[in-house]
Design a protein around this motif. Structure first.
Motif, PDB file in Angstrom:
ATOM      1  N   LEU A  74       0.821  -1.206   0.000  1.00 41.57           N
ATOM      2  CA  LEU A  74       0.000   0.000   0.000  1.00 41.57           C
ATOM      3  C   LEU A  74       0.859   1.261   0.000  1.00 41.57           C
ATOM      4  CD1 LEU A  74      -2.834  -1.009   2.505  1.00 41.57           C
ATOM      5  CD2 LEU A  74      -3.004  -0.769   0.022  1.00 41.57           C
ATOM      6  N   ALA A  75       1.969   1.228   0.707  1.00 43.60           N
ATOM      7  CA  ALA A  75       2.872   2.381   0.712  1.00 43.60           C
ATOM      8  C   ALA A  75       3.462   2.604  -0.679  1.00 43.60           C
ATOM      9  CB  ALA A  75       3.985   2.174   1.735  1.00 43.60           C
ATOM     10  N   GLU A  76       3.776   1.526  -1.371  1.00 40.95           N
ATOM     11  CA  GLU A  76       4.316   1.641  -2.728  1.00 40.95           C
ATOM     12  C   GLU A  76       3.275   2.239  -3.678  1.00 40.95           C
ATOM     13  OE1 GLU A  76       6.948   1.351  -5.927  1.00 40.95           O
ATOM     14  OE2 GLU A  76       7.299   1.250  -3.772  1.00 40.95           O
ATOM     15  N   VAL A  77       2.034   1.793  -3.552  1.00 36.53           N
ATOM     16  CA  VAL A  77       0.957   2.334  -4.388  1.00 36.53           C
ATOM     17  C   VAL A  77       0.764   3.818  -4.096  1.00 36.53           C
ATOM     18  CG1 VAL A  77      -1.548   2.251  -4.779  1.00 36.53           C
ATOM     19  CG2 VAL A  77      -0.220   0.138  -4.720  1.00 36.53           C
ATOM     20  N   ALA A  78       0.787   4.195  -2.817  1.00 34.18           N
ATOM     21  CA  ALA A  78       0.620   5.603  -2.452  1.00 34.18           C
ATOM     22  C   ALA A  78       1.786   6.437  -2.975  1.00 34.18           C
ATOM     23  CB  ALA A  78       0.516   5.734  -0.932  1.00 34.18           C
ATOM     24  N   GLY A 101       1.292   6.935  -6.719  1.00 33.78           N
ATOM     25  CA  GLY A 101       0.199   7.874  -6.946  1.00 33.78           C
ATOM     26  C   GLY A 101       0.627   9.305  -6.643  1.00 33.78           C
ATOM     27  N   GLY A 102       1.412   9.476  -5.588  1.00 32.54           N
ATOM     28  CA  GLY A 102       1.918  10.805  -5.248  1.00 32.54           C
ATOM     29  C   GLY A 102       2.850  11.345  -6.310  1.00 32.54           C
ATOM     30  N   GLU A 103       3.712  10.485  -6.833  1.00 32.59           N
ATOM     31  CA  GLU A 103       4.625  10.918  -7.897  1.00 32.59           C
ATOM     32  C   GLU A 103       3.844  11.355  -9.135  1.00 32.59           C
ATOM     33  OE1 GLU A 103       7.312   7.703  -8.644  1.00 32.59           O
ATOM     34  OE2 GLU A 103       8.632   8.266  -6.987  1.00 32.59           O
ATOM     35  N   GLU A 104       2.823  10.589  -9.493  1.00 38.42           N
ATOM     36  CA  GLU A 104       2.018  10.950 -10.661  1.00 38.42           C
ATOM     37  C   GLU A 104       1.283  12.263 -10.431  1.00 38.42           C
ATOM     38  OE1 GLU A 104      -0.491   7.600 -11.440  1.00 38.42           O
ATOM     39  OE2 GLU A 104       1.168   6.349 -12.113  1.00 38.42           O
TER      40      GLU A 104
END
Length: 83
Positions: free
Chosen positions: A22-26, A29-32
């Motif tokens: 979940l941290a990797e997904v977040a 998403g933050g980078e995008e």
């Protein structure tokens, strides 16, 4: 029969794996979101520069954004080399 401690350890390990995913997904998403924000800020800056440049010429609306197409600011287009 597994011991309750083993079950708790396996559950904790699974939860840690889930949290890492979940941290990797977040993070992605933050980078995008940052990338989209940077592009939008660049486009707004370009529009502001064009508006300022066109402010001396009252007949020119080079910096105006068409109300019919506000999404044009966010569409990909080649950026000019002069900043």
């Amino acid at each position: 029969m597994p011991y309750p401690v083993d079950q708790l350890a396996a559950l904790a390990k699974a939860n840690v794996g889930l949290m890492l995913k979940l941290a990797e997904v977040a993070r992605k998403g933050g980078e995008e979101s940052l990338e989209v924000g940077n592009r939008a800020a660049g486009r707004f800056a370009e529009e502001a520069r064009a508006s300022i440049a066109g402010a001396t010429d009252k007949t020119s609306d080079a910096g105006a954004v068409s109300p019919a197409r506000p999404r044009a600011l966010f569409e990909d287009k080649p950026r000019s080399a002069s900043i």
